[in-house]
Design an enzyme around this catalytic site. Structure first.
Site, PDB file in Angstrom:
ATOM      1  N   TYR A   1      37.904  98.009 -41.284  1.00 16.94           N
ATOM      2  CA  TYR A   1      39.453  98.206 -41.321  1.00 16.94           C
ATOM      3  C   TYR A   1      39.880  97.698 -42.424  1.00 16.94           C
ATOM      4  CZ  TYR A   1      44.057  98.687 -39.320  1.00 16.94           C
ATOM      5  OH  TYR A   1      45.438  99.221 -39.102  1.00 16.94           O
TER       6      TYR A   1
ATOM      7  N   HIS B   1      40.624  90.073 -36.771  1.00 17.12           N
ATOM      8  CA  HIS B   1      42.053  90.008 -36.400  1.00 17.12           C
ATOM      9  C   HIS B   1      41.699  90.107 -34.790  1.00 17.12           C
ATOM     10  CE1 HIS B   1      46.446  90.924 -36.025  1.00 17.12           C
ATOM     11  NE2 HIS B   1      45.917  91.684 -34.996  1.00 17.12           N
TER      12      HIS B   1
ATOM     13  N   HIS C   1      51.374  89.326 -35.648  1.00 12.60           N
ATOM     14  CA  HIS C   1      51.496  87.893 -35.799  1.00 12.60           C
ATOM     15  C   HIS C   1      52.832  87.202 -35.741  1.00 12.60           C
ATOM     16  CE1 HIS C   1      47.440  87.186 -37.759  1.00 12.60           C
ATOM     17  NE2 HIS C   1      47.583  88.283 -37.988  1.00 12.60           N
TER      18      HIS C   1
ATOM     19  N   HIS D   1      40.229  93.889 -43.847  1.00 10.19           N
ATOM     20  CA  HIS D   1      39.784  93.090 -42.673  1.00 10.19           C
ATOM     21  C   HIS D   1      38.135  92.778 -42.743  1.00 10.19           C
ATOM     22  CE1 HIS D   1      43.808  93.748 -40.973  1.00 10.19           C
ATOM     23  NE2 HIS D   1      43.501  92.824 -40.155  1.00 10.19           N
TER      24      HIS D   1
ATOM     25  N   ASP E   1      36.870  90.388 -44.443  1.00  9.02           N
ATOM     26  CA  ASP E   1      36.580  88.850 -44.366  1.00  9.02           C
ATOM     27  C   ASP E   1      37.036  88.017 -43.481  1.00  9.02           C
ATOM     28  OD1 ASP E   1      39.334  88.968 -45.024  1.00  9.02           O
ATOM     29  OD2 ASP E   1      39.193  87.755 -46.904  1.00  9.02           O
ATOM     30  N   HIS E   2      37.374  88.876 -42.331  1.00  9.67           N
ATOM     31  CA  HIS E   2      37.835  88.070 -41.122  1.00  9.67           C
ATOM     32  C   HIS E   2      38.138  89.005 -39.921  1.00  9.67           C
ATOM     33  CE1 HIS E   2      41.809  89.633 -42.489  1.00  9.67           C
ATOM     34  NE2 HIS E   2      42.003  89.605 -41.141  1.00  9.67           N
TER      35      HIS E   2
ATOM     36  N   ASP F   1      43.476  85.045 -36.710  1.00  8.11           N
ATOM     37  CA  ASP F   1      42.493  85.586 -37.601  1.00  8.11           C
ATOM     38  C   ASP F   1      41.456  84.881 -37.693  1.00  8.11           C
ATOM     39  OD1 ASP F   1      44.303  87.835 -38.172  1.00  8.11           O
ATOM     40  OD2 ASP F   1      44.635  87.286 -40.109  1.00  8.11           O
TER      41      ASP F   1
END
Length: 244
Positions: free
Chosen positions: A220, A228, A187, A223, A225-226, A194
């Protein structure tokens, strides 16, 4: 904007005493304010115009292919152009010409971002905004974000044009540490976004075919809820819940 210029020019020709602004005749004919290709491109070509094309089609290079933006029209670029053409109802000959460019122009905004993503949704996190304080200069951050967004546009198309939302884009090193990152993650380079808006497993699974070197999703840590995705060189995929 180009259509408006053309309309005004045509109107001027029909009004008595109107002054025709000759600059209108040189305005872009399509939504190509940010970049216009001036030649057909095919295998063996090279140059900055090839690199600009690669940015826009890299998300179509194939399963597990994270295509480099090197300005050289090699086999990966041919495959990416063919897949892009097929996805958009064009004859898949692997040659970038007027029909391919017209489709690209239709998909992009005047700042070169793809139609369904924008700099406004990927700029600095933690309330800071902007593109400073990352692991590379701000100009490179913006270029990296543009490349990531074009691959996200390809992912969106692959999934049937399902709307996708970016929940996190660029983070300064300070912001990345603030949210629990290392301070030097993808990032901070502008390489990563994301995503939410569709089944997370479907997102992660499809992203494998849209040019992302990094994919992290359900299963993972952190992660669930989204998803990447990032454009790092090489491959680092992990979404165990989704079989990745």
């Amino acid at each position: 904007m180009p259509r408006l210029r053309s309309l005004l020019a045509a109107l001027a020709l029909t009004l008595p005493g109107a002054v025709v602004v000759t600059a209108a005749t040189t305005a872009p004919a399509h939504a190509d304010e940010c970049y216009s290709w001036t030649r057909n491109l095919s295998s063996g070509a090279s140059g900055a115009d090839v690199a600009e094309l690669q940015v826009r089609v890299a998300g179509w290079a194939g399963y597990g292919v994270n295509m480099g933006i090197d300005g050289s029209y090699g086999p990966q670029t041919v495959a990416a152009v063919r897949n892009f053409q097929s996805a958009h109802g064009l004859g898949p000959d692997g040659v970038a010409g007027p029909a391919t460019y017209a489709k690209i122009y239709a998909l992009q905004d005047a700042d070169c971002t793809p139609a369904h993503f924008s700099y406004a949704e990927v700029d600095g996190g933690c309330g800071a905004g902007g593109y400073s304080g990352g692991s590379v200069p701000a100009a490179q951050v913006k270029e990296n974000l543009k490349r990531a967004m074009w691959r996200a546009e390809a992912l969106r198309q692959r999934m049937g044009n399902v709307p996708l939302t970016v929940t996190s884009g660029f983070r300064s090193q300070a912001c990345d540490r603030q949210v629990g990152g290392s301070g030097t993650g993808q990032h901070t380079y502008g390489n990563a976004i994301d995503l939410v808006g569709a089944s997370f497993c479907s997102l992660a699974q499809n992203a494998r075919s849209n040019g992302f070197g990094g994919i992290y999703g359900p299963g993972y840590p952190g992660h669930d809820d989204h998803v990447h995705v990032d454009i790092r060189a090489g491959r680092s995929w992990s979404a165990p819940t989704c079989g990745i």
